[in-house]
Design a protein around this motif. Structure first.
Motif, PDB file in Angstrom:
ATOM      1  N   ASN A  59       0.811  -1.225   0.000  1.00 39.16           N
ATOM      2  CA  ASN A  59       0.000   0.000   0.000  1.00 39.16           C
ATOM      3  C   ASN A  59       0.844   1.275   0.000  1.00 39.16           C
ATOM      4  O   ASN A  59       0.347   2.363   0.324  1.00 39.16           O
ATOM      5  CB  ASN A  59      -0.931   0.013   1.218  1.00 39.16           C
ATOM      6  CG  ASN A  59      -1.950  -1.104   1.171  1.00 39.16           C
ATOM      7  OD1 ASN A  59      -2.468  -1.444   0.099  1.00 39.16           O
ATOM      8  ND2 ASN A  59      -2.237  -1.706   2.316  1.00 39.16           N
ATOM      9  N   PHE A  60       2.118   1.135  -0.365  1.00 35.39           N
ATOM     10  CA  PHE A  60       3.027   2.282  -0.357  1.00 35.39           C
ATOM     11  C   PHE A  60       2.807   3.063  -1.675  1.00 35.39           C
ATOM     12  O   PHE A  60       3.399   2.763  -2.713  1.00 35.39           O
ATOM     13  CB  PHE A  60       4.461   1.788  -0.243  1.00 35.39           C
ATOM     14  CG  PHE A  60       5.465   2.848   0.082  1.00 35.39           C
ATOM     15  CD1 PHE A  60       5.104   4.189   0.227  1.00 35.39           C
ATOM     16  CD2 PHE A  60       6.806   2.530   0.237  1.00 35.39           C
ATOM     17  CE1 PHE A  60       6.028   5.167   0.523  1.00 35.39           C
ATOM     18  CE2 PHE A  60       7.744   3.496   0.533  1.00 35.39           C
ATOM     19  CZ  PHE A  60       7.350   4.816   0.682  1.00 35.39           C
ATOM     20  N   ILE A  61       1.941   4.107  -1.613  1.00 33.56           N
ATOM     21  CA  ILE A  61       1.524   4.855  -2.800  1.00 33.56           C
ATOM     22  C   ILE A  61       2.706   5.490  -3.519  1.00 33.56           C
ATOM     23  O   ILE A  61       2.816   5.430  -4.748  1.00 33.56           O
ATOM     24  CB  ILE A  61       0.515   5.958  -2.408  1.00 33.56           C
ATOM     25  CG1 ILE A  61      -0.708   5.333  -1.704  1.00 33.56           C
ATOM     26  CG2 ILE A  61       0.089   6.760  -3.638  1.00 33.56           C
ATOM     27  CD1 ILE A  61      -1.481   4.362  -2.556  1.00 33.56           C
ATOM     28  N   ARG A  62       3.628   6.067  -2.764  1.00 34.40           N
ATOM     29  CA  ARG A  62       4.758   6.768  -3.376  1.00 34.40           C
ATOM     30  C   ARG A  62       5.621   5.828  -4.200  1.00 34.40           C
ATOM     31  O   ARG A  62       6.154   6.228  -5.247  1.00 34.40           O
ATOM     32  CB  ARG A  62       5.589   7.443  -2.269  1.00 34.40           C
ATOM     33  CG  ARG A  62       6.790   8.248  -2.730  1.00 34.40           C
ATOM     34  CD  ARG A  62       6.472   9.253  -3.782  1.00 34.40           C
ATOM     35  NE  ARG A  62       5.342  10.111  -3.439  1.00 34.40           N
ATOM     36  CZ  ARG A  62       4.785  10.977  -4.271  1.00 34.40           C
ATOM     37  NH1 ARG A  62       5.227  11.072  -5.526  1.00 34.40           N
ATOM     38  NH2 ARG A  62       3.768  11.729  -3.883  1.00 34.40           N
ATOM     39  N   ARG A  70      -4.356  13.915  -8.703  1.00 30.92           N
ATOM     40  CA  ARG A  70      -3.860  14.876  -9.696  1.00 30.92           C
ATOM     41  C   ARG A  70      -2.514  14.429 -10.255  1.00 30.92           C
ATOM     42  O   ARG A  70      -2.299  14.431 -11.472  1.00 30.92           O
ATOM     43  CB  ARG A  70      -3.742  16.253  -9.059  1.00 30.92           C
ATOM     44  CG  ARG A  70      -3.374  17.359 -10.044  1.00 30.92           C
ATOM     45  CD  ARG A  70      -3.555  18.722  -9.387  1.00 30.92           C
ATOM     46  NE  ARG A  70      -3.197  19.789 -10.302  1.00 30.92           N
ATOM     47  CZ  ARG A  70      -1.963  20.247 -10.461  1.00 30.92           C
ATOM     48  NH1 ARG A  70      -0.976  19.746  -9.739  1.00 30.92           N
ATOM     49  NH2 ARG A  70      -1.721  21.235 -11.317  1.00 30.92           N
ATOM     50  N   GLU A  71      -1.602  14.012  -9.403  1.00 32.51           N
ATOM     51  CA  GLU A  71      -0.269  13.563  -9.862  1.00 32.51           C
ATOM     52  C   GLU A  71      -0.391  12.298 -10.699  1.00 32.51           C
ATOM     53  O   GLU A  71       0.294  12.153 -11.728  1.00 32.51           O
ATOM     54  CB  GLU A  71       0.639  13.314  -8.649  1.00 32.51           C
ATOM     55  CG  GLU A  71       2.076  12.957  -9.017  1.00 32.51           C
ATOM     56  CD  GLU A  71       2.972  12.782  -7.797  1.00 32.51           C
ATOM     57  OE1 GLU A  71       4.199  12.613  -7.977  1.00 32.51           O
ATOM     58  OE2 GLU A  71       2.462  12.793  -6.657  1.00 32.51           O
ATOM     59  N   ILE A  72      -1.284  11.423 -10.277  1.00 35.55           N
ATOM     60  CA  ILE A  72      -1.481  10.174 -11.017  1.00 35.55           C
ATOM     61  C   ILE A  72      -2.055  10.458 -12.398  1.00 35.55           C
ATOM     62  O   ILE A  72      -1.603   9.881 -13.403  1.00 35.55           O
ATOM     63  CB  ILE A  72      -2.410   9.235 -10.217  1.00 35.55           C
ATOM     64  CG1 ILE A  72      -1.696   8.777  -8.932  1.00 35.55           C
ATOM     65  CG2 ILE A  72      -2.816   8.026 -11.059  1.00 35.55           C
ATOM     66  CD1 ILE A  72      -2.604   8.036  -7.955  1.00 35.55           C
ATOM     67  N   ASP A  74      -3.001   2.568 -13.026  1.00 30.69           N
ATOM     68  CA  ASP A  74      -4.349   2.069 -12.752  1.00 30.69           C
ATOM     69  C   ASP A  74      -4.415   1.460 -11.360  1.00 30.69           C
ATOM     70  O   ASP A  74      -5.377   1.653 -10.612  1.00 30.69           O
ATOM     71  CB  ASP A  74      -4.750   1.028 -13.795  1.00 30.69           C
ATOM     72  CG  ASP A  74      -5.089   1.644 -15.144  1.00 30.69           C
ATOM     73  OD1 ASP A  74      -5.429   2.842 -15.161  1.00 30.69           O
ATOM     74  OD2 ASP A  74      -5.014   0.929 -16.174  1.00 30.69           O
ATOM     75  N   THR A  75      -3.359   0.721 -10.996  1.00 30.50           N
ATOM     76  CA  THR A  75      -3.325   0.074  -9.674  1.00 30.50           C
ATOM     77  C   THR A  75      -3.255   1.115  -8.565  1.00 30.50           C
ATOM     78  O   THR A  75      -3.997   1.054  -7.573  1.00 30.50           O
ATOM     79  CB  THR A  75      -2.110  -0.879  -9.575  1.00 30.50           C
ATOM     80  OG1 THR A  75      -2.196  -1.858 -10.594  1.00 30.50           O
ATOM     81  CG2 THR A  75      -2.064  -1.550  -8.208  1.00 30.50           C
ATOM     82  N   VAL A  76      -2.367   2.093  -8.725  1.00 29.04           N
ATOM     83  CA  VAL A  76      -2.177   3.075  -7.653  1.00 29.04           C
ATOM     84  C   VAL A  76      -3.383   4.013  -7.556  1.00 29.04           C
ATOM     85  O   VAL A  76      -3.708   4.524  -6.478  1.00 29.04           O
ATOM     86  CB  VAL A  76      -0.863   3.870  -7.853  1.00 29.04           C
ATOM     87  CG1 VAL A  76      -0.951   4.843  -9.012  1.00 29.04           C
ATOM     88  CG2 VAL A  76      -0.486   4.598  -6.553  1.00 29.04           C
ATOM     89  N   ARG A  77      -4.091   4.248  -8.691  1.00 24.61           N
ATOM     90  CA  ARG A  77      -5.283   5.104  -8.652  1.00 24.61           C
ATOM     91  C   ARG A  77      -6.331   4.486  -7.731  1.00 24.61           C
ATOM     92  O   ARG A  77      -6.951   5.170  -6.893  1.00 24.61           O
ATOM     93  CB  ARG A  77      -5.838   5.278 -10.056  1.00 24.61           C
ATOM     94  CG  ARG A  77      -6.982   6.313 -10.132  1.00 24.61           C
ATOM     95  CD  ARG A  77      -7.724   6.180 -11.458  1.00 24.61           C
ATOM     96  NE  ARG A  77      -6.828   6.323 -12.581  1.00 24.61           N
ATOM     97  CZ  ARG A  77      -6.448   7.501 -13.097  1.00 24.61           C
ATOM     98  NH1 ARG A  77      -6.844   8.627 -12.530  1.00 24.61           N
ATOM     99  NH2 ARG A  77      -5.666   7.533 -14.156  1.00 24.61           N
ATOM    100  N   THR A  78      -6.491   3.149  -7.855  1.00 21.08           N
ATOM    101  CA  THR A  78      -7.477   2.449  -7.023  1.00 21.08           C
ATOM    102  C   THR A  78      -7.073   2.495  -5.558  1.00 21.08           C
ATOM    103  O   THR A  78      -7.897   2.772  -4.675  1.00 21.08           O
ATOM    104  CB  THR A  78      -7.607   0.992  -7.487  1.00 21.08           C
ATOM    105  OG1 THR A  78      -8.009   0.977  -8.859  1.00 21.08           O
ATOM    106  CG2 THR A  78      -8.630   0.238  -6.650  1.00 21.08           C
TER     107      THR A  78
END
Length: 576
Positions: A448-451, A490-492, A474-478
């Protein structure tokens, strides 16, 4: 270079062909090149000499045979045969009796002893023909040496020894008289010459007086002795039937039984007896195996170290020594000393390369590496390294930032931040593949480490892995939507647009639809979408009824695919 075993086999063949001279020569060569004294080779050459009636040489080799292996009954057969040939019946009898003491089933010894007894009985029944007193003269040998007719004969030590034996066994003369012509000459000299004369040209000879010839005593009809039955087969590849080596093997077999029954103390006792009977380091290796199974690893190491030392001394097979080293490695592994374990596995492989030991070496090396890494872990020092890396990063000192974050990872390998931070520094150094690998490790540590996902997508775009970057986004957006309420949306989105724009950037802004199609189909994802039967059906419907496309786009998967085709230029929007 011909080996001892090869010479031995050649000697066996020559003996079977009754070429005893050649066989003796070949067995002699085998003795010369043999690394250790071999009782069988001396036994075989003794058989050759006995067959050639060279009993003195045969006796010498036979005695060497039993000296090397005093527990081997067949060696005493050879001693007995040679002694019988020399008419030493008493010694021959003792030798055959010794052979039977060691092996009561020794057929050759039984036959040899029977022959000796028959010969003795035969001699006792023979008259000595009145010659016993003649051979009892203590000065007889010296007088015969001075006699010109017999002086040359007296240079043969075997003949002199035979004459000396007639003093105690005059009955033997009757047999030997007809088989050894030299005895006829000696008898003539003894019977026709005054035994007190010192010179052949004495007074009687000078006066010309003729000495009346003595009437030779009539020989009684002598009973011919039956010659000793020789076993004309050499002892090829002999086995020490009841010797120390066989006894040792029996002890080893008993030890193996107890070992399999996990009665290790009893097994050790039998292996010790085997070693005492015959020095073979296999017995020490086996004893160490039992000590190892008992958990007595230090004792096993001492036993195996002794096995190596003894093996070097006796030039043991390098494979056996390799096994000793490997087992020392096993013992140190059990003791947790991986460095010594690795050292002895390497020594074992130097002696003999074995797949099993090689696997143990590699596993031990991996364990050591893991052990050293675990011992290096220190969360406090990891935090110090993180702050140091952050400082270097802020100063744009990317190499030192990488070095600091690497130290952080070593000090705290489970902290995902270390890998993600190092990935950021590596990206600044344009090392994008390494940055992607670090991001993957960070995600592995913390899914779950978004960065980490965002940094991975950036690096993928940099190496033009656009489809992979879109999948990552797509994975990190979810995850961002679920965990952070879309805080990083916004960054994604910006990275998503960048990935798609660069992904399908036309080389020519004036390209026609056919060119756009051909270019887009080079993308694996686009090709897969266009070959999907469901998507083919949806696109056909859209051509006839554009409103139907809007309905299908309510499905997230279809929506994503349609967006990909729009970005690729295959589906053109009205404002394009």
């Amino acid at each position: 270079m011909t080996s001892a075993d090869e010479y031995k086999q050649q000697g066996n063949a020559a003996f079977v062909a009754k070429d005893y001279e050649k066989a003796a020569e070949l067995f002699g060569k085998a003795i010369d090149v043999s690394e250790q004294p071999n009782h069988v080779l001396y036994s075989n050459r003794s058989a050759c000499y006995t067959s050639l009636k060279k009993f003195a040489e045969g006796l010498k080799d036979a005695e060497e045979c039993v000296k090397i292996n005093p527990g081997w009954s067949k060696g005493y057969n050879r001693v007995g045969a040679a002694q019988f040939g020399l008419n030493n019946l008493e010694d021959a009898e003792k030798s055959y009796q010794k052979a039977l003491e060691l092996d009561s089933a020794n057929k050759a010894a039984k036959e040899g002893l029977d022959q000796v007894l028959k010969t003795r009985e035969s001699r006792q029944q023979m008259p000595d023909l009145g010659l016993g007193q003649m051979f009892n003269d203590p000065n007889m040998i010296e007088k015969l040496k001075k006699n010109p007719k017999t002086a040359e004969l007296m240079k043969d030590p075997q003949l002199v020894a035979k004459l000396a034996q007639y003093r105690t066994n005059p009955q033997a003369i009757s047999q030997d008289l007809f088989t050894d012509t030299r005895l006829m000459t000696i008898m003539a000299a003894l019977m026709g010459i005054d035994l007190n004369m010192g010179d052949a040209n004495g007074p009687e000879a000078a006066s010309g007086a003729k000495e009346e010839p003595r009437e030779e005593p009539k020989q009684a009809e002598a009973k011919t002795e039956e010659p000793l039955k020789e076993n004309n087969e050499p002892e090829p590849m002999e086995v020490d039937e009841k010797g120390p080596q066989v006894a040792a093997e029996e002890e080893k077999a008993e030890g193996n039984k107890f070992y399999k029954a996990r009665k290790f103390d009893e097994a050790i006792e039998h292996y010790n007896k085997a070693w005492e009977l015959h020095k073979d380091i296999t017995y020490l290796n086996n004893r160490a195996a039992a000590e190892y199974e008992k958990g007595d690893y230090e004792t096993a190491i001492a036993t195996l170290t002794n096995a190596v030392d003894e093996g070097r001394e006796m030039r043991a097979d390098y494979k056996v020594i390799a096994k000793s080293f490997a087992r020392i490695g096993n013992a140190y592994h059990k003791l947790g000393d991986l460095k010594k374990s690795i050292n002895f596995y390497q020594k074992s492989l130097t002696e003999h390369r074995s797949a099993d030991v090689l696997n143990k070496l590699r596993n031990a090396e991996k364990e050591l590496k893991k052990q050293e890494a675990e011992e290096y872990v220190d969360p406090e020092k990891a935090e110090e390294a993180r702050l140091e890396g952050k400082e270097y990063f802020s100063k744009a000192d990317w190499p030192n930032a990488v070095k600091a974050y690497t130290e952080m990872i070593k000090r705290s390998p489970q902290d995902a931040r270390g890998y993600s931070n190092r990935a950021a520094a590596l990206a600044k150094l344009m090392s994008f593949p390494e940055a992607i690998a670090d991001c993957d490790r960070a995600i592995e540590k913390d899914p779950n480490f978004i960065r980490a996902y965002i940094r991975k997508a950036s690096a993928q775009i940099a190496v033009k892995e656009f489809a992979a970057a879109v999948e990552t986004l797509d994975t990190v957006r979810t995850k961002d939507s679920e965990l952070n309420n879309g805080a990083n949306a916004r960054e994604i989105d910006q990275l998503y647009i960048k990935a798609n724009n660069q992904r399908f950037q036309p080389e020519d802004v004036n390209e026609n639809p056919e060119q756009t199609y051909q270019r887009a189909m080079k993308d694996p994802e686009v090709a897969a979408i266009m070959q999907d039967p469901v998507m083919q059906s949806i696109l056909q419907q859209a051509q006839q009824n554009p409103a139907a496309l809007q309905e299908h786009m309510q499905n997230p998967d279809v929506f994503r695919k349609i967006q990909t085709l729009i970005a690729a230029g295959i589906i053109r929007t009205g404002h394009r």
